[in-house]
Design an enzyme around this catalytic site. Sequence first.
Site, mmCIF file in Angstrom:
data_model
loop_
_atom_site.group_PDB
_atom_site.id
_atom_site.type_symbol
_atom_site.label_atom_id
_atom_site.label_comp_id
_atom_site.label_asym_id
_atom_site.label_seq_id
_atom_site.Cartn_x
_atom_site.Cartn_y
_atom_site.Cartn_z
ATOM 1 N N LYS A 53 0.844 -1.203 0.000
ATOM 2 C CA LYS A 53 0.000 0.000 0.000
ATOM 3 C C LYS A 53 0.876 1.249 0.000
ATOM 4 C CE LYS A 53 -3.950 1.865 2.666
ATOM 5 N NZ LYS A 53 -4.836 1.624 3.834
ATOM 6 N N SER A 89 -9.774 1.544 3.117
ATOM 7 C CA SER A 89 -8.961 2.340 2.228
ATOM 8 C C SER A 89 -7.922 1.537 1.432
ATOM 9 C CB SER A 89 -8.236 3.411 3.046
ATOM 10 O OG SER A 89 -7.340 2.823 3.963
ATOM 11 N N SER A 119 -9.692 -0.870 7.268
ATOM 12 C CA SER A 119 -9.192 -0.693 5.902
ATOM 13 C C SER A 119 -8.504 -1.894 5.264
ATOM 14 C CB SER A 119 -8.235 0.490 5.846
ATOM 15 O OG SER A 119 -8.980 1.672 5.761
HETATM 16 N N1 GLN Z 1 -12.935 3.584 6.594
HETATM 17 C C1 GLN Z 1 -12.409 3.968 7.865
HETATM 18 C C2 GLN Z 1 -12.062 5.432 7.864
HETATM 19 O O1 GLN Z 1 -12.324 6.056 6.903
HETATM 20 C C3 GLN Z 1 -11.218 3.144 8.196
HETATM 21 C C4 GLN Z 1 -9.995 3.631 7.538
HETATM 22 C C5 GLN Z 1 -8.810 2.812 7.851
HETATM 23 O O2 GLN Z 1 -8.899 1.755 8.453
HETATM 24 N N2 GLN Z 1 -7.667 3.319 7.457
HETATM 25 O O3 GLN Z 1 -11.532 5.947 8.802
#
Ligand code: GLN
Length: 474
Positions: free
Chosen positions: A76, A151, A175
């Site tokens: 990532k 994400s 994410s």
């Molecule tokens: N979707 C969640 C957020 O927007 C989790 C994001 C993540 O785990 N980086 O914060």
Amino acid sequence: MQLSSYQDLRTELISRRITCEKVVLDYLERIDRHRDDNIYITVFHEQAVEKARELDKKLNEGGVPGKLFGMPMAIKDNISIKGAGLTCASRILENYESVYDATAVRRLEDEDAVFLGKTNMDEFAMGSSNENSAFGAVPNPFDKTRVPGGSSGGSAAAVAAGLALTALGSDTGGSVRQPAGFCDIVGLKPTYGRISRYGLVAFASSFDQIGVLARNCDDASLVLGIMAGKDEHDATSSHRDVPDYMADMAAVKVDGLKIGVPKEYFHESLNREVGEIVRAKLNELRDKGAELVDITLPESDYAIAAYYILVTAEASSNLARFDGARYGYRSSRAEDVLAMYVNSRTEGFGKEVKRRIMLGTYVLSAGYYDTYYKKAQQVRRVFQDRYREALEKVDVIAGPTSPFPPFSIGEKMDDPLEMYLADVFTVPASIVGMPAVSVPVGMDSRNLPVGMHLICDFFEEGKLMGIARHLQRR
Ligand code: GLN
């Protein structure tokens, strides 16, 4: 050649029926063919082939192959690889290059993994659909009109589409797990502190963990075992010995397993098919001797609220370093210092990141601190107590990974609160810091993937993955 497990690939490589170079070239060729899908932000065309050739040479000269010998991996783009870009899918870091390796990356590299490139993501890991990316959205490999989750959407899509065998993601509130659920693969978030965060760009430091996306539980556990363990560069990394996850997994029996099923997770707003598929899978385990225990976690309703107060507070502080002076983008409209800060940040950050910085600054401001931030910290404590108590009575807490199947690109972009609900089941494990995994358990009537989410007690990754392994579809 496309093999679905690392063990199979390894057998081919070690017996020299195939070379690392051939494997890597095949992956790179597929990556190029899928270029329009936007899955990778950077592809390491030369470096990956060079590394593969080195590995082939090492084997030919009688060297000992590392535990991840020739594993083609995607990383990532918020995890540092020295000399490579590190955009976090943000304009503000568009031309930034890492000056050191993340500890996790270093450890994988030392075991002979091959990195194919850096994957697309929501900007600074903020989002659930990979749409908040300065490099554009990524289509779900199962239905190109839909999102892959986020994400870590690029990493999940890469593994699902065969553009990497395994991938690293980061998980702050879901994410790794939520995109794994949307892409029919395994997504593991370990216990907070199990893997060093050194070299992972901070979003919310008391939540962030590097996680693994893979096609099966064995591969995910193998990669976890390599990265886990104390790191002097991260004071929050755990001193605990790293167990033999493979042995721990193998020891897990379905018979006698106590599976806690929180009634709050099967709320009426849960997508009907998702609920049915998860239920059916749980019933299969019951038929094999597991006991399904009805439990209640009444605080669940507050998870999203507490999470978004705490992570935005931490993000507003962490992202203060991107000021036009120290990293990345600087606005050309920088007449004085203040204009440089304001314009660099205004032009460099996307909408969701700005929303969160503002929200976080607000909840930390004098006068609101006690009402919001402090309250949310107290809620975090209550969650920790409740999940601990629950896991004294059961081995694992199970439910769906996401309340709905992958949604259409654009569908939730105008409604942040709807988007935040995508994490309703994954956020609690992040609030408490426990390990959790999403494992693929079925496809709905539109052929969209459905994941099951499992949570175990702190540092029980071996048991967690052992249970997940009994669930994964062959
Ligand atoms: N979707 C969640 C957020 O927007 C989790 C994001 C993540 O785990 N980086 O914060």
